[in-house]
Design an enzyme around this catalytic site. Sequence first.
Site, PDB file in Angstrom:
ATOM      1  N   CYS A 196       0.791  -1.221   0.000  1.00 28.15           N
ATOM      2  CA  CYS A 196       0.000   0.000   0.000  1.00 28.15           C
ATOM      3  C   CYS A 196       0.828   1.278   0.000  1.00 28.15           C
ATOM      4  O   CYS A 196       1.984   1.275   0.386  1.00 28.15           O
ATOM      5  CB  CYS A 196      -0.938   0.085   1.196  1.00 28.15           C
ATOM      6  SG  CYS A 196      -1.968  -1.361   1.363  1.00 28.15           S
ATOM      7  N   GLY A 252       0.553  -0.006  -4.900  1.00 26.44           N
ATOM      8  CA  GLY A 252      -0.676  -0.800  -4.810  1.00 26.44           C
ATOM      9  C   GLY A 252      -1.601  -0.442  -5.938  1.00 26.44           C
ATOM     10  O   GLY A 252      -1.907   0.728  -6.140  1.00 26.44           O
ATOM     11  N   ASN A 263      -0.283   1.313   5.733  1.00 20.37           N
ATOM     12  CA  ASN A 263       0.709   0.613   4.914  1.00 20.37           C
ATOM     13  C   ASN A 263       1.549  -0.234   5.850  1.00 20.37           C
ATOM     14  O   ASN A 263       2.153   0.301   6.784  1.00 20.37           O
ATOM     15  CB  ASN A 263       1.605   1.618   4.176  1.00 20.37           C
ATOM     16  CG  ASN A 263       2.723   0.928   3.410  1.00 20.37           C
ATOM     17  OD1 ASN A 263       2.592  -0.220   3.002  1.00 20.37           O
ATOM     18  ND2 ASN A 263       3.813   1.625   3.206  1.00 20.37           N
ATOM     19  N   GLY A 264       1.576  -1.536   5.617  1.00 20.70           N
ATOM     20  CA  GLY A 264       2.378  -2.430   6.463  1.00 20.70           C
ATOM     21  C   GLY A 264       1.592  -3.666   6.840  1.00 20.70           C
ATOM     22  O   GLY A 264       0.641  -4.035   6.156  1.00 20.70           O
ATOM     23  N   CYS A 282      13.162  -1.003   5.827  1.00 21.07           N
ATOM     24  CA  CYS A 282      13.137  -2.130   4.875  1.00 21.07           C
ATOM     25  C   CYS A 282      14.185  -1.912   3.784  1.00 21.07           C
ATOM     26  O   CYS A 282      14.114  -0.945   3.013  1.00 21.07           O
ATOM     27  CB  CYS A 282      11.751  -2.214   4.254  1.00 21.07           C
ATOM     28  SG  CYS A 282      11.664  -3.316   2.835  1.00 21.07           S
ATOM     29  N   TYR A 292      13.723  -2.299  -4.855  1.00 22.52           N
ATOM     30  CA  TYR A 292      12.633  -2.417  -5.809  1.00 22.52           C
ATOM     31  C   TYR A 292      11.405  -1.573  -5.474  1.00 22.52           C
ATOM     32  O   TYR A 292      10.793  -0.997  -6.358  1.00 22.52           O
ATOM     33  CB  TYR A 292      12.213  -3.897  -5.884  1.00 22.52           C
ATOM     34  CG  TYR A 292      10.961  -4.183  -6.665  1.00 22.52           C
ATOM     35  CD1 TYR A 292      10.993  -4.283  -8.054  1.00 22.52           C
ATOM     36  CD2 TYR A 292       9.746  -4.354  -6.025  1.00 22.52           C
ATOM     37  CE1 TYR A 292       9.829  -4.542  -8.768  1.00 22.52           C
ATOM     38  CE2 TYR A 292       8.578  -4.621  -6.730  1.00 22.52           C
ATOM     39  CZ  TYR A 292       8.626  -4.705  -8.099  1.00 22.52           C
ATOM     40  OH  TYR A 292       7.494  -4.961  -8.800  1.00 22.52           O
ATOM     41  N   SER A 331      12.666  -1.602 -13.244  1.00 18.46           N
ATOM     42  CA  SER A 331      13.326  -1.595 -11.938  1.00 18.46           C
ATOM     43  C   SER A 331      14.802  -1.971 -12.032  1.00 18.46           C
ATOM     44  O   SER A 331      15.587  -1.622 -11.159  1.00 18.46           O
ATOM     45  CB  SER A 331      12.600  -2.532 -10.987  1.00 18.46           C
ATOM     46  OG  SER A 331      12.368  -3.762 -11.612  1.00 18.46           O
ATOM     47  N   ASP A 379      18.612  -7.518 -13.375  1.00 20.38           N
ATOM     48  CA  ASP A 379      17.251  -7.512 -12.816  1.00 20.38           C
ATOM     49  C   ASP A 379      17.351  -7.226 -11.323  1.00 20.38           C
ATOM     50  O   ASP A 379      18.420  -7.369 -10.726  1.00 20.38           O
ATOM     51  CB  ASP A 379      16.586  -8.879 -13.067  1.00 20.38           C
ATOM     52  CG  ASP A 379      15.063  -8.792 -13.063  1.00 20.38           C
ATOM     53  OD1 ASP A 379      14.518  -7.725 -12.722  1.00 20.38           O
ATOM     54  OD2 ASP A 379      14.423  -9.806 -13.411  1.00 20.38           O
ATOM     55  N   ASP A 380      16.208  -6.846 -10.702  1.00 23.05           N
ATOM     56  CA  ASP A 380      16.285  -6.432  -9.291  1.00 23.05           C
ATOM     57  C   ASP A 380      16.269  -7.591  -8.314  1.00 23.05           C
ATOM     58  O   ASP A 380      16.873  -7.520  -7.249  1.00 23.05           O
ATOM     59  CB  ASP A 380      15.148  -5.445  -8.972  1.00 23.05           C
ATOM     60  CG  ASP A 380      13.793  -6.051  -9.236  1.00 23.05           C
ATOM     61  OD1 ASP A 380      13.302  -6.823  -8.406  1.00 23.05           O
ATOM     62  OD2 ASP A 380      13.227  -5.777 -10.312  1.00 23.05           O
ATOM     63  N   CYS A 387       8.340 -12.285   3.860  1.00 20.32           N
ATOM     64  CA  CYS A 387       8.248 -11.020   4.596  1.00 20.32           C
ATOM     65  C   CYS A 387       6.945 -11.012   5.390  1.00 20.32           C
ATOM     66  O   CYS A 387       5.896 -11.368   4.857  1.00 20.32           O
ATOM     67  CB  CYS A 387       8.252  -9.842   3.620  1.00 20.32           C
ATOM     68  SG  CYS A 387       7.970  -8.257   4.417  1.00 20.32           S
ATOM     69  N   CYS A 392      16.070  -3.589   8.153  1.00 25.70           N
ATOM     70  CA  CYS A 392      15.499  -4.935   8.122  1.00 25.70           C
ATOM     71  C   CYS A 392      16.026  -5.610   6.865  1.00 25.70           C
ATOM     72  O   CYS A 392      15.938  -5.062   5.774  1.00 25.70           O
ATOM     73  CB  CYS A 392      13.974  -4.891   8.077  1.00 25.70           C
ATOM     74  SG  CYS A 392      13.258  -6.552   7.875  1.00 25.70           S
ATOM     75  N   CYS A 420      14.248 -10.838   4.691  1.00 27.60           N
ATOM     76  CA  CYS A 420      13.969 -11.708   3.545  1.00 27.60           C
ATOM     77  C   CYS A 420      15.261 -12.271   2.957  1.00 27.60           C
ATOM     78  O   CYS A 420      15.239 -13.252   2.219  1.00 27.60           O
ATOM     79  CB  CYS A 420      13.143 -10.989   2.490  1.00 27.60           C
ATOM     80  SG  CYS A 420      13.757  -9.365   2.070  1.00 27.60           S
TER      81      CYS A 420
HETATM   82  S1  SF4 Z   1      11.567  -8.868   5.222  1.00 25.08           S
HETATM   83 FE1  SF4 Z   1      12.496  -7.914   3.390  1.00 25.08          FE
HETATM   84  S2  SF4 Z   1      10.788  -6.941   2.316  1.00 25.08           S
HETATM   85 FE2  SF4 Z   1      10.092  -7.384   4.407  1.00 25.08          FE
HETATM   86  S3  SF4 Z   1      10.493  -5.525   5.567  1.00 25.08           S
HETATM   87 FE3  SF4 Z   1      12.279  -6.826   5.849  1.00 25.08          FE
HETATM   88  S4  SF4 Z   1      13.707  -6.240   4.193  1.00 25.08           S
HETATM   89 FE4  SF4 Z   1      11.690  -5.411   3.672  1.00 25.08          FE
END
Ligand code: SF4
Length: 495
Positions: A28, A55, A129-130, A269, A275, A316, A378-379, A415, A466, A469
């Site tokens: 979002c 989104g 958003n989240g 993030c 991306y 991207s 590519d990303d 994620c 973070c 992923c």
């Molecule tokens: S898990 Fe990956 S996509 Fe999700 S918030 Fe953390 S860094 Fe971002």
Amino acid sequence: MLPNTSRPGDGRLTHELDPQDQGPQDACGVFGVFAPGEDVSKLTFFGMYALQHRGQESAGVAVSNGERIMVFKDMGLVSQVFDEGTLNSLKGHLAIGHTRYSTTGASTWENAQPTFRSGPRGGLALAHNGNLTNTDELEAWLARRPGSTEVPHKKSMDSTNDTSLVTAMLATVDAPLEEAAREVMPLLKGAFCLVMMNEQTLVAARDPQGIRPLVLGRLEQGWVVASETAALDIVGATLVREVEPGEMVTIDAAGLRAERFAEARPKGCIFEYVYLARPDTVIAGRRIHNVRVKVGKILADECPAEADLVIPVPESGTPAAIGYAAQSGIPFGMGLVKNSYVGRTFIQPSDTMRKMGIRLKLNPLRDVIKGKRLVVVDDSIVRGNTQRQLVKMLREAGAAEVHVRISSPPVEWPCFYGIDFATRAELVAPGLSTEEICRAIGADSLGYISLDGLVRATHVPKDDLCRACFDGVYPVQVPTAQARELGLSENQEKS
Ligand code: SF4
């Protein structure tokens, strides 16, 4: 072997490409404006327009004239949902807006945002958003509230459900919105950038980790909050600063007040840099385009290739391809044309079209790539199906060699903070080595940037990001059921 780079064989992936199979999807974009004397509905429309990439399934606006809140929302792109007549009927000085990407199966009108509730002090509209990770605790809190007769239907990991839950929680507090938010915000865990309003007041809040971006901007006659700075640019607002992690900002006729509801523990993030965010957006003082170019340069150093031409997977992959070409000295060129409008239609392709797979979205420029040894940037690789079709298409168009370079490390974990990658079982990286993935997509070589290289390009300290992923270190408690499924220790909070 080159670091993070693999050479080929004859491996194969088992899944066919779904033409609607996109890369990672954000959950979002949010926008809020308090500007007496301005046409806030149109400002919100254009703000959401700039956030459309976050989104594309539904869009909505809530607007207040000081006495009454009106909400208009529907399925579709911002430009499909709103027309001049609708926007002209939404009069007021205060508005919030939302563009939504839903997780599977939840793409319905009911789930479009902003959500709306009547409370003891009037109306309340909210956009999010989240993704919250402690909905069980929050539902229990709501059930204990005096006079609470209702607990929203529980659907774990559905962000709209999270949003309804927070709206219901706020509506049970018999106090001005600012005070209600002060009581409810510290209870929420996970990723949240919230914009909320009653008839007179706009409140914006960001989770203590600041996982998703949220910025504050100044208009001549008012204030704007938005997921990305690109939305400030389009409405002519000047960037003031980011809303801090753990901060709440209240705007009303008395002006702007900022306060903390939690200590900041930044974990922005890192995938926003890869991306999610627009290239013209600024996060932590750096323009995303510039970070991506730097990523491409580091990628070229870490994963070099003998080639004639560097081409991006548009759009991207473009900045990283520019960086890769600059650093490697290999010429940059456009070898693929993107059909930008295929993205998210509501029309399901026919079986014949489905077989066309990636050709619905990308078309090779044969004259450019024929006989060339290509580096294709590519990303990210999520399931691997897109890259497999892409390599095949480039070979059919006459490429002599195809060397795939990826501007993020392998995506190994799902994620829980608002991005819809896939389940761990659907991700290609956890089960296979880089060499095996290279074989599976049929490339001549494959190289990923290292996590340290990606972090270096952001100029943000690794501990303030973070990266879950990529490395499985989840900075905020993951819901118990999902943690068990992934074999994580229960209620982990690793850092
Ligand atoms: S898990 Fe990956 S996509 Fe999700 S918030 Fe953390 S860094 Fe971002």
